[in-house]
Design a protein around this motif. Sequence first.
Motif, PDB file in Angstrom:
ATOM      1  N   THR A 423       0.837  -1.189   0.000  1.00 15.87           N
ATOM      2  CA  THR A 423       0.000   0.000   0.000  1.00 15.87           C
ATOM      3  C   THR A 423       0.880   1.250   0.000  1.00 15.87           C
ATOM      4  OG1 THR A 423      -0.078   0.100   2.421  1.00 15.87           O
ATOM      5  CG2 THR A 423      -1.763  -1.226   1.330  1.00 15.87           C
ATOM      6  N   PRO A 424       0.295   2.414  -0.271  1.00 13.37           N
ATOM      7  CA  PRO A 424       1.096   3.641  -0.248  1.00 13.37           C
ATOM      8  C   PRO A 424       1.812   3.879   1.078  1.00 13.37           C
ATOM      9  CG  PRO A 424      -0.988   4.052  -1.353  1.00 13.37           C
ATOM     10  CD  PRO A 424      -1.067   2.656  -0.793  1.00 13.37           C
ATOM     11  N   ASP A 425       1.278   3.327   2.182  1.00 17.21           N
ATOM     12  CA  ASP A 425       1.983   3.498   3.463  1.00 17.21           C
ATOM     13  C   ASP A 425       2.843   2.297   3.823  1.00 17.21           C
ATOM     14  OD1 ASP A 425      -0.050   1.745   3.980  1.00 17.21           O
ATOM     15  OD2 ASP A 425      -0.871   2.841   5.700  1.00 17.21           O
ATOM     16  N   GLY A 426       3.127   1.432   2.810  1.00 14.81           N
ATOM     17  CA  GLY A 426       4.121   0.388   2.977  1.00 14.81           C
ATOM     18  C   GLY A 426       3.640  -0.939   3.521  1.00 14.81           C
ATOM     19  N   LYS A 427       2.343  -1.153   3.647  1.00 14.87           N
ATOM     20  CA  LYS A 427       1.838  -2.415   4.181  1.00 14.87           C
ATOM     21  C   LYS A 427       1.562  -3.401   3.047  1.00 14.87           C
ATOM     22  CE  LYS A 427      -0.220  -0.196   8.216  1.00 14.87           C
ATOM     23  NZ  LYS A 427      -1.477   0.101   8.965  1.00 14.87           N
ATOM     24  N   PRO A 428       1.900  -4.694   3.244  1.00 14.10           N
ATOM     25  CA  PRO A 428       1.666  -5.674   2.183  1.00 14.10           C
ATOM     26  C   PRO A 428       0.165  -5.892   1.950  1.00 14.10           C
ATOM     27  CG  PRO A 428       2.372  -6.767   4.201  1.00 14.10           C
ATOM     28  CD  PRO A 428       2.532  -5.301   4.439  1.00 14.10           C
ATOM     29  N   VAL A 429      -0.202  -6.038   0.692  1.00 14.01           N
ATOM     30  CA  VAL A 429      -1.595  -6.315   0.346  1.00 14.01           C
ATOM     31  C   VAL A 429      -1.791  -7.828   0.388  1.00 14.01           C
ATOM     32  CG1 VAL A 429      -3.394  -6.070  -1.395  1.00 14.01           C
ATOM     33  CG2 VAL A 429      -1.699  -4.247  -1.087  1.00 14.01           C
ATOM     34  N   GLN A 430      -2.345  -8.297   1.489  1.00 14.56           N
ATOM     35  CA  GLN A 430      -2.580  -9.719   1.670  1.00 14.56           C
ATOM     36  C   GLN A 430      -3.835  -9.913   2.515  1.00 14.56           C
ATOM     37  OE1 GLN A 430       1.255 -10.788   3.300  1.00 14.56           O
ATOM     38  NE2 GLN A 430       0.601 -10.366   5.402  1.00 14.56           N
ATOM     39  N   PHE A 431      -4.575 -10.954   2.209  1.00 12.31           N
ATOM     40  CA  PHE A 431      -5.845 -11.175   2.899  1.00 12.31           C
ATOM     41  C   PHE A 431      -6.290 -12.614   2.668  1.00 12.31           C
ATOM     42  CE2 PHE A 431      -6.551  -9.070  -1.190  1.00 12.31           C
ATOM     43  CZ  PHE A 431      -7.334  -9.996  -1.867  1.00 12.31           C
ATOM     44  N   GLU A 432      -7.338 -12.983   3.417  1.00 16.74           N
ATOM     45  CA  GLU A 432      -7.890 -14.335   3.355  1.00 16.74           C
ATOM     46  C   GLU A 432      -9.307 -14.288   2.796  1.00 16.74           C
ATOM     47  OE1 GLU A 432      -7.666 -17.424   6.775  1.00 16.74           O
ATOM     48  OE2 GLU A 432      -9.653 -16.490   6.977  1.00 16.74           O
ATOM     49  N   PRO A 446      -8.702 -19.592  -9.485  1.00 13.28           N
ATOM     50  CA  PRO A 446      -8.200 -18.797 -10.622  1.00 13.28           C
ATOM     51  C   PRO A 446      -8.105 -17.308 -10.301  1.00 13.28           C
ATOM     52  CG  PRO A 446      -9.828 -20.383 -11.369  1.00 13.28           C
ATOM     53  CD  PRO A 446      -9.864 -20.405  -9.877  1.00 13.28           C
ATOM     54  N   LEU A 447      -9.040 -16.800  -9.484  1.00 15.31           N
ATOM     55  CA  LEU A 447      -8.951 -15.403  -9.065  1.00 15.31           C
ATOM     56  C   LEU A 447      -7.692 -15.176  -8.238  1.00 15.31           C
ATOM     57  CD1 LEU A 447     -10.114 -12.537  -8.575  1.00 15.31           C
ATOM     58  CD2 LEU A 447     -11.393 -13.509  -6.640  1.00 15.31           C
ATOM     59  N   VAL A 448      -7.403 -16.098  -7.313  1.00 15.30           N
ATOM     60  CA  VAL A 448      -6.199 -15.992  -6.476  1.00 15.30           C
ATOM     61  C   VAL A 448      -4.948 -15.985  -7.348  1.00 15.30           C
ATOM     62  CG1 VAL A 448      -4.807 -17.241  -4.779  1.00 15.30           C
ATOM     63  CG2 VAL A 448      -7.272 -16.969  -4.419  1.00 15.30           C
ATOM     64  N   ARG A 449      -4.929 -16.838  -8.376  1.00 20.53           N
ATOM     65  CA  ARG A 449      -3.778 -16.896  -9.274  1.00 20.53           C
ATOM     66  C   ARG A 449      -3.585 -15.571 -10.008  1.00 20.53           C
ATOM     67  NH1 ARG A 449      -5.333 -20.850 -13.330  1.00 20.53           N
ATOM     68  NH2 ARG A 449      -6.286 -19.045 -14.328  1.00 20.53           N
ATOM     69  N   ASN A 450      -4.678 -14.968 -10.477  1.00 23.02           N
ATOM     70  CA  ASN A 450      -4.564 -13.690 -11.175  1.00 23.02           C
ATOM     71  C   ASN A 450      -4.172 -12.559 -10.221  1.00 23.02           C
ATOM     72  OD1 ASN A 450      -5.224 -14.829 -13.642  1.00 23.02           O
ATOM     73  ND2 ASN A 450      -7.422 -14.423 -13.407  1.00 23.02           N
ATOM     74  N   LEU A 451      -4.658 -12.638  -8.983  1.00 21.57           N
ATOM     75  CA  LEU A 451      -4.262 -11.637  -7.997  1.00 21.57           C
ATOM     76  C   LEU A 451      -2.762 -11.700  -7.721  1.00 21.57           C
ATOM     77  CD1 LEU A 451      -7.221 -11.902  -5.434  1.00 21.57           C
ATOM     78  CD2 LEU A 451      -6.727  -9.977  -6.951  1.00 21.57           C
ATOM     79  N   ALA A 452      -2.215 -12.909  -7.732  1.00 21.22           N
ATOM     80  CA  ALA A 452      -0.771 -13.066  -7.508  1.00 21.22           C
ATOM     81  C   ALA A 452       0.029 -12.339  -8.574  1.00 21.22           C
ATOM     82  CB  ALA A 452      -0.410 -14.543  -7.470  1.00 21.22           C
ATOM     83  N   THR A 453      -0.505 -12.288  -9.802  1.00 27.41           N
ATOM     84  CA  THR A 453       0.169 -11.557 -10.876  1.00 27.41           C
ATOM     85  C   THR A 453       0.296 -10.073 -10.532  1.00 27.41           C
ATOM     86  OG1 THR A 453      -0.737 -13.124 -12.488  1.00 27.41           O
ATOM     87  CG2 THR A 453       0.092 -11.035 -13.352  1.00 27.41           C
ATOM     88  N   LEU A 454      -0.675  -9.568  -9.763  1.00 22.73           N
ATOM     89  CA  LEU A 454      -0.630  -8.169  -9.331  1.00 22.73           C
ATOM     90  C   LEU A 454       0.237  -7.974  -8.091  1.00 22.73           C
ATOM     91  CD1 LEU A 454      -4.420  -7.241  -9.710  1.00 22.73           C
ATOM     92  CD2 LEU A 454      -2.553  -6.662 -11.277  1.00 22.73           C
ATOM     93  N   GLY A 455       0.773  -9.064  -7.543  1.00 26.55           N
ATOM     94  CA  GLY A 455       1.553  -8.973  -6.318  1.00 26.55           C
ATOM     95  C   GLY A 455       0.715  -9.063  -5.065  1.00 26.55           C
ATOM     96  N   VAL A 456      -0.541  -9.488  -5.222  1.00 27.58           N
ATOM     97  CA  VAL A 456      -1.462  -9.593  -4.089  1.00 27.58           C
ATOM     98  C   VAL A 456      -1.437 -11.022  -3.567  1.00 27.58           C
ATOM     99  CG1 VAL A 456      -3.874  -9.458  -3.368  1.00 27.58           C
ATOM    100  CG2 VAL A 456      -2.942  -7.762  -4.963  1.00 27.58           C
ATOM    101  N   ARG A 457      -1.219 -11.172  -2.282  1.00 26.61           N
ATOM    102  CA  ARG A 457      -1.214 -12.490  -1.676  1.00 26.61           C
ATOM    103  C   ARG A 457      -2.575 -12.772  -1.053  1.00 26.61           C
ATOM    104  NH1 ARG A 457       2.249 -14.602   3.561  1.00 26.61           N
ATOM    105  NH2 ARG A 457       1.541 -16.768   3.475  1.00 26.61           N
TER     106      ARG A 457
END
Length: 593
Positions: A423-432, A446-457
């Motif tokens: 995020t702009p304040d340096g926090k990783p974008v990750q969620f369950e 498949p959504l999770v896989r595409n999110l990984a392409t954006l760097g989202v865990r």
Amino acid sequence: MRLLLVLALPLLWAPVAHAAPQHAQAMYGAPKYSAGFSHFDYVNPDAPKGGTLRRHTVGSFDSLNPFIPRGTPAAGLGYLYDTLTVASDDEPFTQYGLLAETIDIADDRSSVTYRLRPQARFADGSPVTAEDVVFSFHALVEKGSPLYAFYYHDVEKVEALDAHTVRFSFAAGENQELALIVGQLQVLPKHYWAERDFSRGTLEPPLGSGPYRAVTVEAGKRIVYQRRDDYWGKDLAVNRGRYNFDRISFEYYLDDTVALEAFKAGRYDLRQEQSAANWANGYQGPALSRGDIILETFQHQLPTGMQGTVFNLRRPLFQDPVLREALGYAFDFEWTNQNIFHGQYRRTRSYFQNSELAATGLPSAAELALLTPLRDQLPARVFTEAYQPPVTDGSGRPRANLMVAQKMLRDAGYTLVDKQLHTPDGKPVQFEILLDNPVFERVIQPLVRNLATLGVRATVRRVDQPQYVERKRRFDFDMLIDVFPQSNSPGNEQRDFWSSSAADRPDSRNTLGLKDPAIDQLVENVIRAPDRAALVTATRALDRALQWGHYVIPNWYLDRFRLAYSRHLAHPDGNAPYGLPLDAWWDQRQVTR
């Protein structure tokens, strides 16, 4: 001066004007069925009685009290209770008297008075009285699920005028719907609950006035209902051709895959299929080949509402609308529909999909009259663009869409470090993403896989139903898949879905955690719409604000019911446009007996 005061006094004490009491009331216009009608058109008034309808459900149950926020209630408990009025399934919103013999709405809709049928009885033979109605209202609002307090928020007073007459008085305002929805109140026996704690779950079969009684209860496994031969309302026009089975049972399965195999083996008689894959390929086998199983679809005109992958706005991460919108580009509906759903679905774009209430195109002049005063509080695109979810090439790797998302995030100050988005304040974008149904895993992965392409865990966690229900009640999740069902006449329930006051109330249906004064105002516009045209306008305005809030990743919808059933079941020709009245079906083996 004194003369004017004397003349004014009769006006202060003048009774509220009422039209003549009616057998039914329509939200707008006149009821389809006149007084003295014999039956609803979508039933077979001569349907034979008898036989057993065996149904199923997935999960478990530990309570026969469906009115409280504790426990998991058994399926089918509505069979035990009558309501003051009952809706017809071939009109958008009309209520006909059931327990109520007449309905008397004040001309200014400040109150509604019901005259109960003197023959109405609970299953123990005691009469249904106005005091039972008053008790039921207060029990539900004060001890029941918080939904009731929201639903009946504008009811100021409920009073028994005599043994068979009850009046609901409403707060000042323009809530056109309230005079009808209080008729949906399930009436409980005051004398029965006087000796029991209404706020607690129970496995004791409760007392009601409805057409069935519970006769077999095996907690978590099975519940059986027996039709009452002494049911007081069996000859009413609103019930003729309905409640035809002597027994209705619900068998519980922990997994729908096992449940489907049990159906094909003849363990139960009817299932409404929710899985496109099952509908396409799951019913192959000897039972289908022999004609023992019938597959049939029933078109309907019901709003399908919004099913979506929901962002929990209570999480600071999801407060950013840019992030929410960007993540929506990672869902490839076109690939999902063709490869998982066999092309059976359409993409949802509205919270009131499949109805005239859905917002399309740009706002009309009437909508702008409602939206413009809130312009500074709403997304600018509410006024300039027609909302449309992202469309992909159907490849499963929506590269063009992901590039759009990457640019949005980069422009908003998000950074990618070692393949992890921050995020702009340096926090990783990750969620369950929380699930309770294995069917959804095939869609989410498949959504999770595409999110990984954006760097989202994003991780997927599937839990059993009781844990899922409890976590959802407490809003203990980052994302989940939820449904916001709608009717052709939206009203008070919209507060429970979207209002600020519901956001932090456990067990509310404001799963989003939405707190927005502009949305609150748009909800009130819907509730207080004076006629059908105003209701459509107000609902479309609300829809636009919800669409452009990017509160969910819209999923998909189906404008028909998919039913698989045993060949000995029969139903009236066609289907009611605004429902699926299974209580009008019958066992055709009874015809020859």
